[in-house]
Write a protein that holds these residues in place. Structure first.
Motif, PDB file in Angstrom:
ATOM      1  N   ILE A 173      31.192  10.603  21.549  1.00  0.00           N
ATOM      2  CA  ILE A 173      29.931   9.968  21.164  1.00  0.00           C
ATOM      3  C   ILE A 173      29.939   9.828  19.646  1.00  0.00           C
ATOM      4  N   VAL A 174      29.991   8.599  19.162  1.00  0.00           N
ATOM      5  CA  VAL A 174      30.145   8.320  17.735  1.00  0.00           C
ATOM      6  C   VAL A 174      28.804   7.965  17.135  1.00  0.00           C
ATOM      7  N   ILE A 175      28.481   8.619  16.030  1.00  0.00           N
ATOM      8  CA  ILE A 175      27.200   8.416  15.349  1.00  0.00           C
ATOM      9  C   ILE A 175      27.429   8.520  13.849  1.00  0.00           C
ATOM     10  N   ASP A 176      26.671   7.765  13.072  1.00  0.00           N
ATOM     11  CA  ASP A 176      26.754   7.897  11.630  1.00  0.00           C
ATOM     12  C   ASP A 176      26.232   9.273  11.202  1.00  0.00           C
ATOM     13  N   ARG A 177      26.896   9.872  10.226  1.00  0.00           N
ATOM     14  CA  ARG A 177      26.507  11.215   9.779  1.00  0.00           C
ATOM     15  C   ARG A 177      25.055  11.257   9.328  1.00  0.00           C
ATOM     16  N   ILE A 178      24.607  10.219   8.607  1.00  0.00           N
ATOM     17  CA  ILE A 178      23.223  10.200   8.123  1.00  0.00           C
ATOM     18  C   ILE A 178      22.250  10.203   9.292  1.00  0.00           C
ATOM     19  N   GLU A 179      22.562   9.455  10.340  1.00  0.00           N
ATOM     20  CA  GLU A 179      21.689   9.408  11.512  1.00  0.00           C
ATOM     21  C   GLU A 179      21.647  10.777  12.199  1.00  0.00           C
ATOM     22  N   TRP A 180      22.806  11.409  12.324  1.00  0.00           N
ATOM     23  CA  TRP A 180      22.862  12.733  12.947  1.00  0.00           C
ATOM     24  C   TRP A 180      22.044  13.747  12.144  1.00  0.00           C
ATOM     25  N   ASP A 181      22.187  13.693  10.829  1.00  0.00           N
ATOM     26  CA  ASP A 181      21.432  14.622   9.975  1.00  0.00           C
ATOM     27  C   ASP A 181      19.930  14.415  10.131  1.00  0.00           C
ATOM     28  N   SER A 182      19.509  13.162  10.342  1.00  0.00           N
ATOM     29  CA  SER A 182      18.074  12.886  10.472  1.00  0.00           C
ATOM     30  C   SER A 182      17.484  13.538  11.716  1.00  0.00           C
ATOM     31  N   LEU A 183      18.313  13.748  12.737  1.00  0.00           N
ATOM     32  CA  LEU A 183      17.839  14.381  13.963  1.00  0.00           C
ATOM     33  C   LEU A 183      17.372  15.806  13.706  1.00  0.00           C
ATOM     34  N   HIS A 184      17.959  16.437  12.701  1.00  0.00           N
ATOM     35  CA  HIS A 184      17.689  17.852  12.466  1.00  0.00           C
ATOM     36  C   HIS A 184      16.716  18.086  11.315  1.00  0.00           C
ATOM     37  N   LYS A 185      16.059  17.037  10.865  1.00  0.00           N
ATOM     38  CA  LYS A 185      14.988  17.180   9.896  1.00  0.00           C
ATOM     39  C   LYS A 185      13.674  17.447  10.614  1.00  0.00           C
ATOM     40  N   PRO A 186      12.641  17.916   9.905  1.00  0.00           N
ATOM     41  CA  PRO A 186      11.382  18.264  10.574  1.00  0.00           C
ATOM     42  C   PRO A 186      10.735  17.091  11.312  1.00  0.00           C
ATOM     43  N   LEU A 187      10.019  17.407  12.356  1.00  0.00           N
ATOM     44  CA  LEU A 187       9.202  16.465  13.129  1.00  0.00           C
ATOM     45  C   LEU A 187      10.001  15.272  13.664  1.00  0.00           C
ATOM     46  N   PRO A 188      11.119  15.504  14.358  1.00  0.00           N
ATOM     47  CA  PRO A 188      11.919  14.370  14.840  1.00  0.00           C
ATOM     48  C   PRO A 188      11.169  13.468  15.817  1.00  0.00           C
ATOM     49  N   GLU A 189      10.345  14.061  16.706  1.00  0.00           N
ATOM     50  CA  GLU A 189       9.656  13.232  17.698  1.00  0.00           C
ATOM     51  C   GLU A 189       8.676  12.274  17.045  1.00  0.00           C
ATOM     52  N   ALA A 190       8.079  12.683  15.926  1.00  0.00           N
ATOM     53  CA  ALA A 190       7.177  11.797  15.202  1.00  0.00           C
ATOM     54  C   ALA A 190       7.937  10.655  14.547  1.00  0.00           C
ATOM     55  N   THR A 200      24.226  -0.326   8.436  1.00  0.00           N
ATOM     56  CA  THR A 200      23.147  -1.310   8.237  1.00  0.00           C
ATOM     57  C   THR A 200      21.806  -0.586   8.368  1.00  0.00           C
ATOM     58  N   PRO A 201      21.493   0.306   7.433  1.00  0.00           N
ATOM     59  CA  PRO A 201      20.275   1.119   7.535  1.00  0.00           C
ATOM     60  C   PRO A 201      19.015   0.287   7.362  1.00  0.00           C
ATOM     61  N   GLY A 202      17.914   0.890   7.772  1.00  0.00           N
ATOM     62  CA  GLY A 202      16.608   0.254   7.628  1.00  0.00           C
ATOM     63  C   GLY A 202      15.747   0.547   8.831  1.00  0.00           C
ATOM     64  N   HIS A 203      16.219   0.159  10.014  1.00  0.00           N
ATOM     65  CA  HIS A 203      15.469   0.518  11.220  1.00  0.00           C
ATOM     66  C   HIS A 203      15.413   2.035  11.336  1.00  0.00           C
ATOM     67  N   THR A 204      16.541   2.676  11.091  1.00  0.00           N
ATOM     68  CA  THR A 204      16.626   4.129  10.913  1.00  0.00           C
ATOM     69  C   THR A 204      17.549   4.373   9.723  1.00  0.00           C
ATOM     70  N   PRO A 205      17.554   5.589   9.164  1.00  0.00           N
ATOM     71  CA  PRO A 205      18.369   5.836   7.964  1.00  0.00           C
ATOM     72  C   PRO A 205      19.864   5.655   8.178  1.00  0.00           C
ATOM     73  N   GLY A 206      20.338   5.925   9.397  1.00  0.00           N
ATOM     74  CA  GLY A 206      21.779   5.851   9.635  1.00  0.00           C
ATOM     75  C   GLY A 206      22.179   4.819  10.660  1.00  0.00           C
ATOM     76  N   SER A 207      21.455   3.711  10.735  1.00  0.00           N
ATOM     77  CA  SER A 207      21.776   2.668  11.715  1.00  0.00           C
ATOM     78  C   SER A 207      23.162   2.073  11.455  1.00  0.00           C
ATOM     79  N   LEU A 208      23.887   1.844  12.550  1.00  0.00           N
ATOM     80  CA  LEU A 208      25.223   1.251  12.494  1.00  0.00           C
ATOM     81  C   LEU A 208      25.244  -0.096  13.197  1.00  0.00           C
TER      82      LEU A 208
END
Length: 299
Positions: free
Chosen positions: A139-156, A204-212
């Motif tokens: 499962i390939v994901i941009d590192r920035i996107e993965w890191d965003s998952l572990h920041k506070p309040l992900p569901e929000a 191609t960030p914008g929609h989310t920080p680590g969009s690919l």
């Protein structure tokens, strides 16, 4: 490069159901996201939830994994409270039993066990729905996107860790590296998935920080760019219009880069995840060879 050296044998699209969203979500709109989210009374017509399937000589590759049917059958799939209200205002899904990821893969003559790699454009629910069935895939994901998952309040922020960070999955976080490939400028960095130039991941960030996005190149074929949710309509992207969700500054930069890439790669076909015209656009691209590039004669 000759056609005989093409590492890709086919590119297909399947849809894991449909989604209706707000017209302001598609954009363009000047309204603040939360203003239109809680005041809009209209929904778009149903739009596809596209998953792109690439048969590469090194294995079957998915770009995104669609929406999980459990989201329409399990009353506890979504969070409760204010977050649950936001999710319900954002989208309405319709997914029939025959529209699961596994069913779509079988119709193409494959099994989920054949999937070598699944590239995620980002971690929103309608792109990660197939993860529970992909425990044998990378499962390939941009590192920035993965890191965003572990920041506070992900569901929000539109991320549901209980449906993403599942036990047994083989996550591969990628970081773009320099690309000595003038053909895809203005992009100077990316991740070459198999090292052969056929599948290149571009930030191609914008929609989310680590969009690919994923660039697919084959000799004698139109180049394809799968862009996730950078846009919901290729025409709007070409005109420089932005969706109503995301970081506008980042989206504007990413949209500009993609539109410059159209010039660098004549015949480039843009394939968003929820563009109703994407499937037909892909079919045309695969059936009509690109026009030859004319070079100026020298004396």
């Amino acid at each position: 490069m000759s056609t005989a050296l093409d590492p890709i044998s086919s590119v297909s699209v399947i849809s894991t159901g449909t989604v209706a969203i707000r017209p302001e979500h598609v954009g363009p709109t000047r309204k603040n996201t939360y203003v239109w989210l809680f005041t809009s009374r209209r929904w778009t017509d149903p739009r596809p939830i596209n998953v792109f399937v690439i048969e590469h000589r090194d294995g079957l590759v998915l770009f995104d994994t669609g929406q999980d049917r459990a989201s329409v059958t399990d009353p506890d799939y979504f969070p409760g409270g204010l977050n649950g209200l936001v999710y319900s205002r954002l989208a309405k899904f319709d997914i029939e039993p025959a529209q699961t990821l596994s069913a779509g893969i079988r119709r193409l003559g494959h099994a989920l066990g054949d999937v070598h790699t699944a590239v995620l454009s980002h971690l929103h629910q309608d792109h990660i729905g197939g993860l529970p069935e992909l425990d044998r895939s990378d499962i390939v994901i941009d590192r920035i996107e993965w890191d965003s998952l572990h920041k506070p309040l992900p569901e929000a922020r539109g991320l549901m860790p209980t449906h993403i960070d599942l036990p047994g999955l083989r996550w591969k976080q990628v970081e773009p590296e320099g690309l000595a490939d003038p053909a895809i400028r203005p992009f100077e960095r990316g991740h070459d998935l198999f090292g052969d130039g056929s599948l290149v991941l571009l930030r191609t960030p914008g929609h989310t920080p680590g969009s690919l996005s994923m660039l697919v190149r084959r000799p004698g074929q139109h180049p394809l760019l799968m862009v996730g949710d950078l846009t919901y309509d290729d025409r709007l992207l070409a005109e420089g219009h932005l969706p109503g969700v995301g970081d506008k500054r980042q989206m504007r930069t990413s949209a500009h880069l993609v539109n410059e890439l159209r010039t660098a790669l004549p015949g480039l076909v843009i394939l968003p995840a929820h563009d109703p015209g994407a499937s037909a656009r892909l079919a045309r691209a695969l059936s009509i060879p690109p026009a030859p590039i004319r070079t100026q004669a020298t004396s």
